[in-house]
Structure formats: C-alpha cells, structure tokens
Write a protein that holds these residues in place. Structure first.
Motif, PDB file in Angstrom:
ATOM      1  N   ASN A  22       3.719   9.821  -8.038  1.00 17.54           N
ATOM      2  CA  ASN A  22       4.683   8.723  -7.941  1.00 17.54           C
ATOM      3  C   ASN A  22       4.074   7.349  -8.160  1.00 17.54           C
ATOM      4  O   ASN A  22       4.743   6.345  -7.969  1.00 17.54           O
ATOM      5  CB  ASN A  22       5.364   8.739  -6.569  1.00 17.54           C
ATOM      6  CG  ASN A  22       6.192   9.987  -6.371  1.00 17.54           C
ATOM      7  OD1 ASN A  22       6.558  10.643  -7.337  1.00 17.54           O
ATOM      8  ND2 ASN A  22       6.483  10.313  -5.132  1.00 17.54           N
ATOM      9  N   GLY A  23       2.814   7.253  -8.486  1.00 17.58           N
ATOM     10  CA  GLY A  23       2.157   5.955  -8.650  1.00 17.58           C
ATOM     11  C   GLY A  23       0.752   5.999  -8.101  1.00 17.58           C
ATOM     12  O   GLY A  23      -0.013   6.907  -8.419  1.00 17.58           O
ATOM     13  N   PHE A  24       0.421   5.057  -7.259  1.00 19.70           N
ATOM     14  CA  PHE A  24      -0.923   4.969  -6.712  1.00 19.70           C
ATOM     15  C   PHE A  24      -0.879   4.893  -5.192  1.00 19.70           C
ATOM     16  O   PHE A  24       0.066   4.365  -4.615  1.00 19.70           O
ATOM     17  CB  PHE A  24      -1.649   3.735  -7.256  1.00 19.70           C
ATOM     18  CG  PHE A  24      -1.934   3.825  -8.722  1.00 19.70           C
ATOM     19  CD1 PHE A  24      -3.081   4.442  -9.169  1.00 19.70           C
ATOM     20  CD2 PHE A  24      -1.044   3.306  -9.655  1.00 19.70           C
ATOM     21  CE1 PHE A  24      -3.354   4.537 -10.532  1.00 19.70           C
ATOM     22  CE2 PHE A  24      -1.297   3.384 -11.011  1.00 19.70           C
ATOM     23  CZ  PHE A  24      -2.458   4.014 -11.454  1.00 19.70           C
ATOM     24  N   ILE A  25      -1.931   5.403  -4.575  1.00 22.33           N
ATOM     25  CA  ILE A  25      -2.079   5.347  -3.123  1.00 22.33           C
ATOM     26  C   ILE A  25      -3.301   4.494  -2.830  1.00 22.33           C
ATOM     27  O   ILE A  25      -4.377   4.729  -3.388  1.00 22.33           O
ATOM     28  CB  ILE A  25      -2.266   6.754  -2.515  1.00 22.33           C
ATOM     29  CG1 ILE A  25      -1.031   7.603  -2.805  1.00 22.33           C
ATOM     30  CG2 ILE A  25      -2.533   6.667  -1.023  1.00 22.33           C
ATOM     31  CD1 ILE A  25      -1.175   9.053  -2.413  1.00 22.33           C
ATOM     32  N   GLY A  26      -3.139   3.497  -1.971  1.00 20.65           N
ATOM     33  CA  GLY A  26      -4.241   2.593  -1.640  1.00 20.65           C
ATOM     34  C   GLY A  26      -5.356   3.302  -0.893  1.00 20.65           C
ATOM     35  O   GLY A  26      -5.141   4.274  -0.177  1.00 20.65           O
TER      36      GLY A  26
END
Length: 85
Positions: free
Chosen positions: A50-54
């Motif tokens: 779904n995108g990026f995880i910090g």
C-alpha cells in the motif's frame, strides 16, 4: 521494523542530540567555540503493498552554527588590521 525498533531509533537519535546540547553547555565559556546542532531525519522507509512504512528517525549530521556574515567581517577586518600594522 516494528514499533519497538522505531521507538529505539528515536531514543538513540535524541540521545545524540542531548549529548550535543551537553557539549554546547560545557563549552559555553570557551573562546572561539561555535554552538553545534544535531539534525535529525527519517530513516529509509520500507516498501509495502500500500505504499511505505516508516522506520523511525536517525541523526543525520551534527552541524556547527555560526553567522557567515560575521565570520567574513572578522576575516576582512583582521586582514585590514594586519596590512595597516
């Protein structure tokens, strides 16, 4: 990385910042000392569907804080003084 690792990265980054502050306080009366500042930034995020995880925060660098205009003025005046001497 999980929440625990993100938390640890924040604590380590701010430990470095606190050490830098301590260094500034210890040298407040040292002639010629320039204050330093720890600059923090994000760690490289992990890609997911779904995108990026910090992945938390890190100390990117410690920079010396000084006024370049004042530094240039001091150098110019010193040079002029030495010429007149």
């Amino acid at each position: 990385m999980g929440v625990f690792e993100n938390s640890v990265s924040g604590m380590l980054a701010f430990r470095k910042a606190l050490g830098t502050t301590s260094h500034n306080i210890s040298n407040v009366n040292t002639e010629g000392f320039s204050r330093q500042r720890a600059e923090l930034g994000t760690r490289t995020p992990t890609g997911s569907g779904n995108g990026f995880i910090g992945n938390g925060v890190e100390t990117q660098t410690v920079r010396r804080v000084f006024d370049q205009t004042r530094e240039t003025s001091v150098q110019r005046n010193l040079s002029e003084f030495q010429q007149l001497e």
